[in-house]
Write an enzyme that holds these catalytic residues in place. Sequence first.
Site, PDB file in Angstrom:
ATOM      1  CG  ASP A  41      38.174 140.739  49.738  1.00  7.72           C
ATOM      2  OD1 ASP A  41      38.408 139.523  49.848  1.00  7.72           O
ATOM      3  OD2 ASP A  41      37.401 141.206  48.888  1.00  7.72           O
ATOM      4  CG  ASP A  43      38.601 137.680  43.975  1.00  8.50           C
ATOM      5  OD1 ASP A  43      39.322 137.933  42.986  1.00  8.50           O
ATOM      6  OD2 ASP A  43      38.633 136.587  44.580  1.00  8.50           O
ATOM      7  CD  GLU A  85      29.321 132.988  49.068  1.00  9.01           C
ATOM      8  OE1 GLU A  85      29.958 134.007  49.391  1.00  9.01           O
ATOM      9  OE2 GLU A  85      29.565 132.341  48.034  1.00  9.01           O
ATOM     10  CB  SER A 153      41.894 136.048  49.051  1.00  6.70           C
ATOM     11  OG  SER A 153      41.035 135.470  48.087  1.00  6.70           O
ATOM     12  CB  ALA A 154      37.714 132.700  50.684  1.00  5.61           C
ATOM     13  CE  LYS A 203      38.336 136.843  53.444  1.00  2.79           C
ATOM     14  NZ  LYS A 203      37.857 137.834  52.455  1.00  2.79           N
ATOM     15  CG  ASP A 247      34.009 143.109  47.885  1.00  2.00           C
ATOM     16  OD1 ASP A 247      33.428 142.657  46.884  1.00  2.00           O
ATOM     17  OD2 ASP A 247      34.660 142.379  48.661  1.00  2.00           O
TER      18      ASP A 247
END
Length: 307
Positions: A41, A43, A85, A153-154, A203, A247
């Site tokens: 990932d 971020d 979310e 990554s999104a 993802k 993370d």
Amino acid sequence: MEKVVIDGSESEVVVGDAHSLQNKISAIRTSGSSKLQVIADFDGTLTKYWINGHRGQSSHSLLQQDDPEYNMKKQKLAEYYHPLEFNPAIPLDEKTKLMEEWWGKTHDLLIEGGLTYDAIRNSVANANIAFRDGVVEFFELLEERNVPVLIFSAGLADIIEEVLRQKLRRSFKNIRVVSNRMVFDENGHLLRFKGKTIHVLNKNEHALDMAEPLHEQFGEEDDKGIMINDEEESALKQRTNVLLLGDHTGDLRMSDGLNYETRISVGFINHNVEASLDGYKKAFDVLYLNDASMHGVVKLASHLCST
């Protein structure tokens, strides 16, 4: 549970099942680095969570358009959808639709607002974003051992690649970014987005895309620029061992769909450590706490690639 302080720093590593981890390490070392791939990932995993006491920006949040009106509109979308979310009362299927709405509306605003690549370049230059200490060493080790790295990554691929260029000041032939990708015209204006939208809750649906050959990124060339590696040897689908970095526990799904034999999952808990530790400890093989550096992962990867 094993819990030790690394190098005398405040960062700690937690291993829930040391015996299981050792078996996985042995299996990957026996197979050799030619069977290994890394999925990471971006971020909060490759990048720091805290920078000089302030929350580091994500690849999405750092983007500033030339038109302040559209920046405000994007911010309002984030203020509305971000709490949704993490709302546990919303069913997953409904939440997935909400995330698709959020990403779709945000992408539409980027197009309508006349986003340019110059704006991306300037946004990255002025952003509060930085890689964890040790990331360069991590990438260098994996490039030297010809191990592909898939940054999943999104966020926005073009921004992530610009962050890599500006912050690392060098390129790595073994790195590929799997994320939402933009299409620009000859003058650098955003026209559209390519392919299906990748958001935080889908993802894993794109994991099979990772199994494509990456000759152009980590294959060898002859003096005419023609790849000389055998196709089967340089295809990711032949790399049946995975080192996965994330993370969030949801990042573990990045390897869904891959036909792997052995996977070592490394998790970073950047804040609220005590509240997250039990759940993360059950999910990940290794945990690094308190926004740790990448140095422990470098040692692990070096060990995996040694014979």
